[in-house]
Write a protein that holds these residues in place. Structure first.
Motif, PDB file in Angstrom:
ATOM      1  N   ARG A  44      39.511  46.456  35.976  1.00 34.21           N
ATOM      2  CA  ARG A  44      38.062  46.670  35.760  1.00 34.21           C
ATOM      3  C   ARG A  44      37.461  47.262  36.948  1.00 34.21           C
ATOM      4  N   TYR A  47      39.598  50.770  38.130  1.00 33.56           N
ATOM      5  CA  TYR A  47      39.042  52.113  37.388  1.00 33.56           C
ATOM      6  C   TYR A  47      37.651  52.242  37.152  1.00 33.56           C
ATOM      7  N   LEU A  49      35.391  50.101  35.268  1.00 36.64           N
ATOM      8  CA  LEU A  49      35.532  50.044  33.651  1.00 36.64           C
ATOM      9  C   LEU A  49      34.229  48.985  33.402  1.00 36.64           C
ATOM     10  N   THR A  53      35.127  49.224  27.491  1.00 36.88           N
ATOM     11  CA  THR A  53      36.273  50.151  27.913  1.00 36.88           C
ATOM     12  C   THR A  53      37.624  49.567  28.173  1.00 36.88           C
ATOM     13  N   VAL A  57      41.081  50.070  26.480  1.00 37.66           N
ATOM     14  CA  VAL A  57      42.331  50.832  27.635  1.00 37.66           C
ATOM     15  C   VAL A  57      43.632  49.626  27.199  1.00 37.66           C
ATOM     16  N   LEU A 113      39.336  58.612  32.955  1.00 35.21           N
ATOM     17  CA  LEU A 113      39.802  57.541  31.872  1.00 35.21           C
ATOM     18  C   LEU A 113      40.711  57.963  30.840  1.00 35.21           C
ATOM     19  N   ALA A 117      44.491  56.101  29.571  1.00 31.46           N
ATOM     20  CA  ALA A 117      44.408  55.978  28.138  1.00 31.46           C
ATOM     21  C   ALA A 117      45.707  56.741  27.722  1.00 31.46           C
TER      22      ALA A 117
END
Length: 433
Positions: A44, A47, A49, A53, A57, A113, A117
């Motif tokens: 978290r 990245y 996030l 999100t 992911v 992202l 992903a």
């Protein structure tokens, strides 16, 4: 000097090498799909996030596994275990190397992202090969008196890999970065592919090795895809995995955000959960082999999971916002979460044995592929849904939903009472006479 076919056949003891290779394959992939969520707090941050999100992911790898499980299972029944394991493990290693090169954050660059992903989705699509192939190998190399134990040992690979992931991956991500993490996972997949290449083969035919069952000995006339009993167990397995994935995907976030626990406490809790699940899977496989009581055991695990997650929800409601001020409440949360995670993970080997036995050894790859499709669809939906439940009513809603899933799964895992089975058998016998 010439050798007869019988002399070239592996000994019956070779089945344990096949099982070891299957455990290694499952454990290597489990370090990835169970271990990466253990780095959720670091992911978290690294990245950048938000919770929604992050949940999406983390769920994508499960979605990839879910989409690919049934095709891999069908290919396993057609091609055999060895080609599928080698193809799947090799390509998964390559995908993880690609993630290390292009999808790992650093101090100078945070990848988009889409790279993260797509990478996790691809790892799931390719790594889903290990589940059905190694399960079919167990069914073809072990007879009925040992299958519960063997399948449960194979299923210990999931918490074993998760335990290794919980112990190692947060440390690697924190001190060496996510590029090193993905590279380590690639190495594990490559090593397990070597074991599969060395040991996994189709079993010899029954006349050359009578103690090893032929793959076609128990094949029912109706395929798993058309068997309503198989579908009921498949659905039950998937639904009962929701509480398990809630613990695995957001247990670290729960302990960090609500329990205000440190990294050491979080790691210890997750390692305990995985090791406890591993021990319980081996014990339950052996115990149900001896007592022939798989349905009763599955019913008991479901009922206990209902009670434990409901108790966790009540404890969270009772704790309110005072968790950080009470070490006793914090300890109670850690213990109850760990015990709940063990209980809701202990039944896998027994359920998979029951499912594969019902489908027949020759169709075990398809049946296990169906089950794993169900499981990993839930693996995708669960972390995706938890942030929305949190926004709605907080952590009590999350754990009450987990309890409700266990309650729904209970009748599905035991689709027909024993009395009904006995009545059906008597009816068939009277018709045949």
């Amino acid at each position: 000097m010439t050798h007869s076919p019988a002399s070239l056949s592996p000994s019956p003891r070779h089945r344990w090498k096949v099982l070891a290779a299957g455990v290694a394959a499952n454990a290597a992939f489990s370090v990835a799909f169970s271990g990466i969520p253990m780095t959720a707090v670091l992911m978290r941050t690294g990245y950048q996030l938000d919770n929604a999100t992050l949940g999406l992911v983390l769920g994508l790898m499960g979605l990839g596994i879910a989409v690919s499980e049934l095709p891999w299972g069908l290919l396993t029944d057609r091609w055999g275990d060895r080609p599928v394991l080698l193809t799947g493990l090799g390509s998964t290693a390559i995908a993880l190397v690609a993630m290390a090169l292009w999808a790992a954050p650093s101090a100078r660059h945070i990848p988009g992202l889409g790279w993260l992903a797509a990478g996790l989705l691809l790892v799931g699509l390719l790594g889903g090969s290990v589940n059905g192939a190694s399960g079919r190998a167990v069914m073809t190399w072990f007879d009925a008196s040992e299958r519960g134990l063997a399948m449960s040992i194979r299923q210990t690979a999931v918490p074993l890999g998760g335990g290794i992931g919980a112990l190692v991956l947060p440390f690697v991500a924190l001190h060496f970065g996510f590029a090193a993490l993905y590279g380590l996972l690639a190495l594990l997949c490559a090593l397990s592919a070597v074991m599969s290449w060395a040991w996994v083969h189709e079993p010899p035919i029954a006349r050359n090795a009578p103690s090893i069952p032929a793959a076609t000995a128990e094949a029912p006339k109706t395929g798993p895809l058309r068997d309503a009993r198989v579908w009921r167990i498949v659905l039950g397995i998937g639904i009962l995995c929701a509480p398990q994935f809630a613990v695995l995907s957001f247990g670290t976030v729960f302990l960090h955000d609500f329990g205000h626990a440190g990294l050491a406490t979080i790691t210890a809790t997750m390692v305990f959960t995985q090791v406890g699940a591993m021990v319980m899977r081996v014990w339950s496989g052996r115990w149900t082999d001896r007592r022939r009581n798989r349905p009763a055991y599955l019913r008991a695990c479901s009922a206990l999971s209902v009670a434990l997650f409901a108790a966790l929800a009540v404890l969270v409601m009772a704790a309110g916002t005072h968790t950080a001020d009470s070490s006793a409440l914090r300890i109670a949360l850690v213990v109850l979460l760990g015990v709940s995670g063990v209980c809701v993970s202990a039944w896998h080997g027994v359920a998979y044995t029951e499912l594969a036995t019902l489908a027949g050894a020759a169709r075990a790859g398809t049946a296990l592929g169906m089950a794993n499709t169900s499981v990993f669809l839930v693996c995708f939906v669960t972390p995706f849904s938890i942030p929305h439940l949190l926004a709605l009513q907080g952590w009590p809603m999350v754990w009450l939903a987990a309890s409700a899933c266990a309650l729904v799964a209970m009748p599905l895992l035991v689709p027909r009472p024993v009395a009904a089975d006995q009545k059906l058998a008597k009816t068939a016998l009277s018709r045949s006479t």
